[in-house]
Design a protein around this motif. Structure first.
Motif, PDB file in Angstrom:
ATOM      1  N   TYR A 192       0.850  -1.176   0.000  1.00  0.00           N
ATOM      2  CA  TYR A 192       0.000   0.000   0.000  1.00  0.00           C
ATOM      3  C   TYR A 192       0.898   1.243   0.000  1.00  0.00           C
ATOM      4  O   TYR A 192       1.812   1.369   0.827  1.00  0.00           O
ATOM      5  CB  TYR A 192      -0.921   0.012   1.218  1.00  0.00           C
ATOM      6  N   SER A 194      -8.044   3.656  -2.625  1.00  0.00           N
ATOM      7  CA  SER A 194      -8.909   4.753  -2.198  1.00  0.00           C
ATOM      8  C   SER A 194      -8.374   6.039  -2.800  1.00  0.00           C
ATOM      9  O   SER A 194      -7.213   6.124  -3.195  1.00  0.00           O
ATOM     10  CB  SER A 194      -8.971   4.860  -0.670  1.00  0.00           C
ATOM     11  N   HIS A 230      -7.895  11.987  -1.362  1.00  0.00           N
ATOM     12  CA  HIS A 230      -7.046  12.328  -0.219  1.00  0.00           C
ATOM     13  C   HIS A 230      -6.209  13.562  -0.534  1.00  0.00           C
ATOM     14  O   HIS A 230      -5.850  13.794  -1.689  1.00  0.00           O
ATOM     15  CB  HIS A 230      -6.111  11.169   0.112  1.00  0.00           C
ATOM     16  N   TRP A 281      -5.627   2.298   8.681  1.00  0.00           N
ATOM     17  CA  TRP A 281      -5.914   3.633   9.193  1.00  0.00           C
ATOM     18  C   TRP A 281      -4.885   4.605   8.633  1.00  0.00           C
ATOM     19  O   TRP A 281      -3.716   4.250   8.455  1.00  0.00           O
ATOM     20  CB  TRP A 281      -5.890   3.654  10.722  1.00  0.00           C
ATOM     21  N   GLU A 282      -5.354   5.842   8.372  1.00  0.00           N
ATOM     22  CA  GLU A 282      -4.498   6.832   7.717  1.00  0.00           C
ATOM     23  C   GLU A 282      -4.719   8.196   8.346  1.00  0.00           C
ATOM     24  O   GLU A 282      -5.854   8.564   8.667  1.00  0.00           O
ATOM     25  CB  GLU A 282      -4.848   6.851   6.215  1.00  0.00           C
ATOM     26  N   GLU A 298      -4.344  12.337   7.827  1.00  0.00           N
ATOM     27  CA  GLU A 298      -4.357  13.233   6.681  1.00  0.00           C
ATOM     28  C   GLU A 298      -4.294  14.681   7.162  1.00  0.00           C
ATOM     29  O   GLU A 298      -5.057  15.068   8.050  1.00  0.00           O
ATOM     30  CB  GLU A 298      -5.612  12.992   5.851  1.00  0.00           C
ATOM     31  N   ASN A 347      -8.558   8.624   9.336  1.00  0.00           N
ATOM     32  CA  ASN A 347      -9.503   7.853   8.532  1.00  0.00           C
ATOM     33  C   ASN A 347      -9.268   6.358   8.676  1.00  0.00           C
ATOM     34  O   ASN A 347      -8.123   5.904   8.707  1.00  0.00           O
ATOM     35  CB  ASN A 347      -9.343   8.215   7.043  1.00  0.00           C
ATOM     36  N   ARG A 348     -10.367   5.617   8.758  1.00  0.00           N
ATOM     37  CA  ARG A 348     -10.282   4.159   8.560  1.00  0.00           C
ATOM     38  C   ARG A 348     -10.638   3.917   7.095  1.00  0.00           C
ATOM     39  O   ARG A 348     -11.748   4.202   6.662  1.00  0.00           O
ATOM     40  CB  ARG A 348     -11.243   3.410   9.488  1.00  0.00           C
ATOM     41  N   ILE A 349      -9.662   3.415   6.361  1.00  0.00           N
ATOM     42  CA  ILE A 349      -9.797   3.297   4.915  1.00  0.00           C
ATOM     43  C   ILE A 349     -10.529   2.005   4.558  1.00  0.00           C
ATOM     44  O   ILE A 349     -10.135   0.920   5.001  1.00  0.00           O
ATOM     45  CB  ILE A 349      -8.413   3.312   4.229  1.00  0.00           C
ATOM     46  N   MET A 400     -12.877   3.689  -1.159  1.00  0.00           N
ATOM     47  CA  MET A 400     -13.266   4.904  -0.432  1.00  0.00           C
ATOM     48  C   MET A 400     -12.925   6.155  -1.230  1.00  0.00           C
ATOM     49  O   MET A 400     -11.885   6.261  -1.867  1.00  0.00           O
ATOM     50  CB  MET A 400     -12.536   4.942   0.909  1.00  0.00           C
ATOM     51  N   GLY A 404     -12.358   9.935  -0.083  1.00  0.00           N
ATOM     52  CA  GLY A 404     -12.196  10.712   1.141  1.00  0.00           C
ATOM     53  C   GLY A 404     -12.771  12.110   1.096  1.00  0.00           C
ATOM     54  O   GLY A 404     -12.789  12.800   2.119  1.00  0.00           O
TER      55      GLY A 404
END
Length: 494
Positions: free
Chosen positions: A195, A274, A277, A293-294, A296, A306-308, A312, A314
């Motif tokens: 990822y 996703s 972003h 989880w990310e 931003e 965010n829980r991706i 998704m 964003g």
């Protein structure tokens, strides 16, 4: 010797910031949990450290942002010869950005490196000295002492020439070229896939929820290189999901969509996990649920956690923060801090008129779904390195907690600068624990940028400077990389 140029922080607005010389943050280093302690692992022999990767319990690699070097540290001693030395462009948020090992390492001796290539063949901080597709991910082979280039995984946009007039348009150019919003963090998921977070690069096209790009009249392009479709020069503001050889997994959420579309744009859409972003420096997989989880960064309004989920959207640039707080987002971006959103070709005055209108303006690929952040701060709070704790080495109360670092030092912005945040998740691990009534809405209504209001209960450490990476070591302790302090700290049980 530098690796050839063919073969990615610190920094600009709402990014990692590095100014002047390296020194400890201006407030004392402290951990606020009385059961924990912080010690210095390394504060000499490294310059602008941006990441740490463990080979063994007392054997790790340190990445240096501006030198392009990966240094090995064994039993606390920095080895004389780097294991890798890349010719990087380190302007703004560029440079050597991250390294991850293959999940089956060392049996599968591959290391994946994210870096920004210099077009001169030597290290540089000159903004324009970078290829168009200069943000690279390359796979290297580890032979026990050095890293040798094996193959290119992907090359992404680096050259930001939005100061040039786009054909058919006048009076819409930015003041100067930029080098920020490269993202840079990579992680291998529990599914064995790679990822990659790629920042928006100041782009304003499909993946930033502008179907016609930033212009109101034809030609509908993003910049001097075309767009707004996500061809190779405009693939940005995304989390990509790739096989370990750089190929595209057939179970990616938009694989069929991209296949039907065909061409370069279709191939890139197939790679997307996703989109929508802005920019971020933190990404971590929950060791218990497997969820991604990310963190931003906002421009001036609404930093996000965010829980991706697969497919998704964003919401950026149409929304920052949760949809129901759209009016706050627009008000801050239009009326405070100069109102530019970095890219003057799409000023905040052109944002939607209300939350429903903003939702209607999202560019939705077939199968995409908009998701609100799980937690956000009204004003930018500057999240950075992100890591989950697994196990009880730091005590049972810390098992499963999520730790987030800072993209600014306290000496630079005050407030929450240099802080570490610790969050607990809900019982089903899909939400943030909001037992603190200040966070019940899922928004910390801080009063200023980097202000702590309503998130005080989340702050677990102070004085750490700018922290682009937090990693749990093989001993179960947390290792915090401070690029401004030029140091690596360890958080452990007393």
């Amino acid at each position: 010797m530098k690796a050839p140029a063919r073969c990615l922080l610190p920094l600009l607005t709402a990014g990692l910031l590095l100014e002047g010389g390296l020194a400890a943050d201006s407030i004392p280093l402290q951990i606020l949990d009385p059961s924990l302690q912080v010690t210095t692992v390394l504060n000499a022999g490294i310059t602008q450290p941006i990441g740490i990767v463990f080979l063994g319990q007392n054997d790790f690699l340190v990445l240096e942002k501006a030198s392009g070097q990966v240094k090995r540290v064994t039993n606390g001693v920095v080895q004389a010869t780097p294991v890798l030395d890349l010719a990087v462009n380190s302007a703004s948020e560029r440079g050597l950005l991250s390294l991850v090992l293959h999940p089956n390492f060392p049996a599968t001796p591959w290391a994946y490196v994210r870096w920004t290539e210099s077009s001169t063949g030597a290290d540089t901080n000159v903004t324009l000295n970078v290829p168009l597709l200069g943000n690279r991910v390359d796979r290297f082979i580890w032979n026990g002492s050095t890293l040798t280039l094996d193959r290119s995984i992907i090359a992404l946009r680096a050259l930001q020439t939005d100061n040039l007039v786009a054909g058919g348009h006048t009076g819409t150019n930015n003041a100067s070229p930029a080098g920020n919003h490269n993202g840079g963090v990579m992680r291998f998921g529990p599914d064995g896939k790679l990822y990659i977070f790629m920042g928006d690069q100041g782009r304003r096209g499909w993946l930033q929820n502008l179907a016609n790009g930033p212009f109101e009249t034809a030609p509908f392009v993003d910049d001097t290189y075309g767009g707004p479709e996500p061809d190779n020069a405009h693939l940005s503001g995304v989390i990509l999901r790739l096989n370990d050889d750089g190929g595209t997994p057939v179970d990616n959420p938009f694989y069929a969509v991209g296949s039907a579309m065909g061409g370069e744009v279709g191939a890139n859409i197939q790679r997307i996990f996703s989109y929508g972003h802005r920019n971020g420096f933190g990404m971590a997989f929950d060791p218990y649920s497997g969820d991604l989880w990310e963190t931003e960064n906002g421009d001036d309004a609404f930093s996000e956690l965010n829980r991706i989920v697969p497919g998704m959207n964003g919401g950026w640039i149409q929304m920052g923060g949760p949809q129901h707080r759209f009016f706050d987002f627009k008000d801050i971006e239009v009326n405070e801090f100069g109102g530019a959103l970095q890219q003057v070709r799409f000023p905040p005055t052109r944002l939607a008129i209300d939350p429903g209108d903003a939702r209607d303006h999202l560019f939705m690929l077939p199968g995409a779904t908009y998701v609100d952040p799980e937690l956000s701060w009204k004003y930018e709070s500057g999240p950075a390195g992100t890591e989950f704790v697994r196990g009880t080495a730091l005590g049972a109360d810390n098992d499963g907690t999520l730790w987030i670092g800072s993209s600014r030092a306290f000496s630079q912005v005050g407030g929450t600068g240099g802080s570490l945040f610790r969050l607990k998740l809900s019982r089903n691990r899909k939400k943030v624990d909001v037992s603190d009534p200040n966070l019940a809405e899922g928004v910390a209504d801080n009063l200023t940028k980097f202000g702590p209001t309503e998130s005080e209960s989340l702050i677990i450490g102070k004085g750490f400077g700018t922290t682009p990476d937090i990693v749990q070591g093989r001993d179960g302790n947390l290792y915090v990389v401070s690029i401004t302090d030029g140091a690596i700290y360890k958080i452990s049980r007393k």
